[in-house]
Design an enzyme around this catalytic site. Structure first.
Site, short mmCIF file in Angstrom:
data_model
loop_
_atom_site.label_atom_id
_atom_site.label_comp_id
_atom_site.label_asym_id
_atom_site.label_seq_id
_atom_site.Cartn_x
_atom_site.Cartn_y
_atom_site.Cartn_z
N ARG A 152 0.87 -1.17 0.00
CA ARG A 152 0.00 0.00 0.00
C ARG A 152 0.91 1.22 0.00
O ARG A 152 2.04 1.17 0.48
CB ARG A 152 -0.89 0.02 1.24
CG ARG A 152 -1.80 -1.20 1.39
CD ARG A 152 -2.58 -1.11 2.70
NE ARG A 152 -3.51 -2.22 2.88
CZ ARG A 152 -3.21 -3.35 3.53
NH1 ARG A 152 -2.00 -3.50 4.07
NH2 ARG A 152 -4.10 -4.32 3.66
N LYS A 175 -1.88 -2.59 8.01
CA LYS A 175 -2.99 -2.14 8.84
C LYS A 175 -3.01 -2.89 10.17
O LYS A 175 -2.64 -4.06 10.25
CB LYS A 175 -4.31 -2.36 8.09
CG LYS A 175 -4.49 -1.46 6.87
CD LYS A 175 -5.84 -1.70 6.21
CE LYS A 175 -6.06 -0.76 5.03
NZ LYS A 175 -7.37 -0.99 4.38
N HIS A 243 -2.90 2.94 -5.99
CA HIS A 243 -3.46 1.75 -5.37
C HIS A 243 -3.80 0.69 -6.41
O HIS A 243 -3.79 -0.52 -6.12
CB HIS A 243 -4.71 2.10 -4.57
CG HIS A 243 -5.10 1.03 -3.57
ND1 HIS A 243 -4.30 0.71 -2.49
CD2 HIS A 243 -6.16 0.20 -3.51
CE1 HIS A 243 -4.87 -0.26 -1.80
NE2 HIS A 243 -6.00 -0.59 -2.40
N ARG A 246 -1.16 -1.95 -6.77
CA ARG A 246 -1.24 -3.05 -5.80
C ARG A 246 -2.28 -4.08 -6.24
O ARG A 246 -2.04 -5.29 -6.17
CB ARG A 246 -1.59 -2.48 -4.43
CG ARG A 246 -1.89 -3.51 -3.35
CD ARG A 246 -2.10 -2.79 -2.02
NE ARG A 246 -2.96 -3.52 -1.10
CZ ARG A 246 -2.53 -4.44 -0.23
NH1 ARG A 246 -1.25 -4.76 -0.18
NH2 ARG A 246 -3.38 -5.03 0.59
N HIS A 269 -3.87 -9.19 4.05
CA HIS A 269 -5.30 -9.16 4.34
C HIS A 269 -5.61 -9.93 5.62
O HIS A 269 -5.08 -11.04 5.83
CB HIS A 269 -6.10 -9.78 3.18
CG HIS A 269 -6.17 -8.90 1.98
ND1 HIS A 269 -6.47 -9.37 0.71
CD2 HIS A 269 -5.98 -7.56 1.83
CE1 HIS A 269 -6.46 -8.37 -0.15
NE2 HIS A 269 -6.17 -7.26 0.51
N TYR A 278 -10.18 -10.86 -5.92
CA TYR A 278 -9.32 -10.93 -7.10
C TYR A 278 -9.66 -12.12 -7.99
O TYR A 278 -9.33 -12.13 -9.17
CB TYR A 278 -7.85 -10.98 -6.68
CG TYR A 278 -7.43 -9.70 -6.00
CD1 TYR A 278 -7.33 -8.51 -6.72
CD2 TYR A 278 -7.18 -9.66 -4.64
CE1 TYR A 278 -6.98 -7.32 -6.10
CE2 TYR A 278 -6.83 -8.48 -4.00
CZ TYR A 278 -6.73 -7.32 -4.74
OH TYR A 278 -6.40 -6.15 -4.12
#
Length: 297
Positions: A152, A175, A243, A246, A269, A278
């Protein structure tokens, strides 16, 4: 009088007067040499500085058509045209009248991943438009980390001098402070190393790796702004954002057989459901290929 070939004189001009990076100089010199070789065969005569002043839009269309047969896509064709214009402007002087030719356009439609050709062309275009060589090297390194390692943009901005020197893998904090290990391609490592070599602000363990023009932390907005300008020049759609690089990293890996669980780890994730999107994107891409290529589609 300098008797070097025009493409080499052009390259020297880019390096000395325009302060372009070594990568840009090599790419633009190669384009200039290709153009002169093509025109020599196209016209059946030697090409000199005076002859370049007579190049028409039809000549350039023929040149780009030949380059298409080499397999280049829309983004690469747009960059090739940009280099050709710069070379013709150099050969004819600042007051030269250049032939008008609109660059290739990308059709709008359902959002799709940025192609590998578009991703690399975008990163290189951003780097070439930078006002300083070290800033161009910085932007190239950032965008290759997004496309080549799936970071990211905030994760790239969070890297510090403590992450140097970079090896075959990189520890990334994403994150919720979740860490993961991502592999680094040699091209990505080389881009980061070139940036570090050129950057006027030495790296330090507790200081952001990517610096702004005045030495402070690089703001993500600057990268987004540079990408917006570059995608317009290349004729790429609005979906082409930092983004999106990515997303393209993930989709291209999945399309080449990557395991969904492994992809989840690479992207950081928290749940597999975030990664499963995806599979739908890749299926949509395959459906496009089927519709365009299958005789009974």
């Amino acid at each position: 009088m300098d008797d070097r070939p025009l493409p080499l004189l052009f390259g020297a001009h880019l390096a000395r007067d325009r302060r372009r990076s070594a990568h840009t100089v090599r790419a633009y010199e190669a384009t200039a040499a290709r153009l002169m070789t093509f025109l020599s065969g196209h016209w059946g005569a030697a090409v000199d500085r005076g002859a370049l002043g007579k190049v028409t839009a039809a000549d350039l269309r023929a040149y780009l058509a030949q380059r298409r047969t080499d397999g280049i896509g829309n983004a690469s064709a747009a960059r090739e045209l940009s280099a050709v214009r710069a070379f013709l402007n150099f050969a004819g002087g600042e007051d030269a009248e250049l032939p008008r030719l609109r660059g290739p356009r990308v059709k709008k439609g359902v959002p799709r991943p940025v192609s590998p050709d578009e991703a690399v062309a975008l990163a290189e275009e951003v780097a070439e438009d930078a006002r300083e060589p070290w800033i161009g090297a910085r932007d190239l390194a950032v965008l290759l980390l997004l496309y080549g390692a799936g970071l990211r943009i905030g994760e790239a901005m969070a890297l510090t001098g403590a992450d140097l020197p970079m090896g075959e893998t990189l520890r990334v904090t994403g994150k919720r402070d979740k860490t993961r290990i991502v592999p680094l391609l040699p091209q990505v490592r080389a881009a980061v190393e070139e940036y570090v070599r050129l950057c006027p602000y030495g790296p330090a363990p507790a200081v952001p790796l990517f610096r702004g023009a005045r030495g402070g932390p690089l703001a993500p907005a600057l990268i987004r702004r540079a990408v917006r300008a570059a995608r317009v020049r290349l004729g790429l759609p609005e979906r082409t954002t930092p983004h999106a690089l990515r997303h393209s990293f993930a989709t291209h890996l999945l399309g080449r057989g990557a395991d969904l669980r492994a992809l989840q780890e690479l992207l950081g994730h928290a749940s597999l459901s975030s990664t499963q999107i995806y599979t739908a994107v890749d299926a949509a891409h395959l459906l496009d290929v089927y519709r365009n290529a299958h005789p009974r589609a």
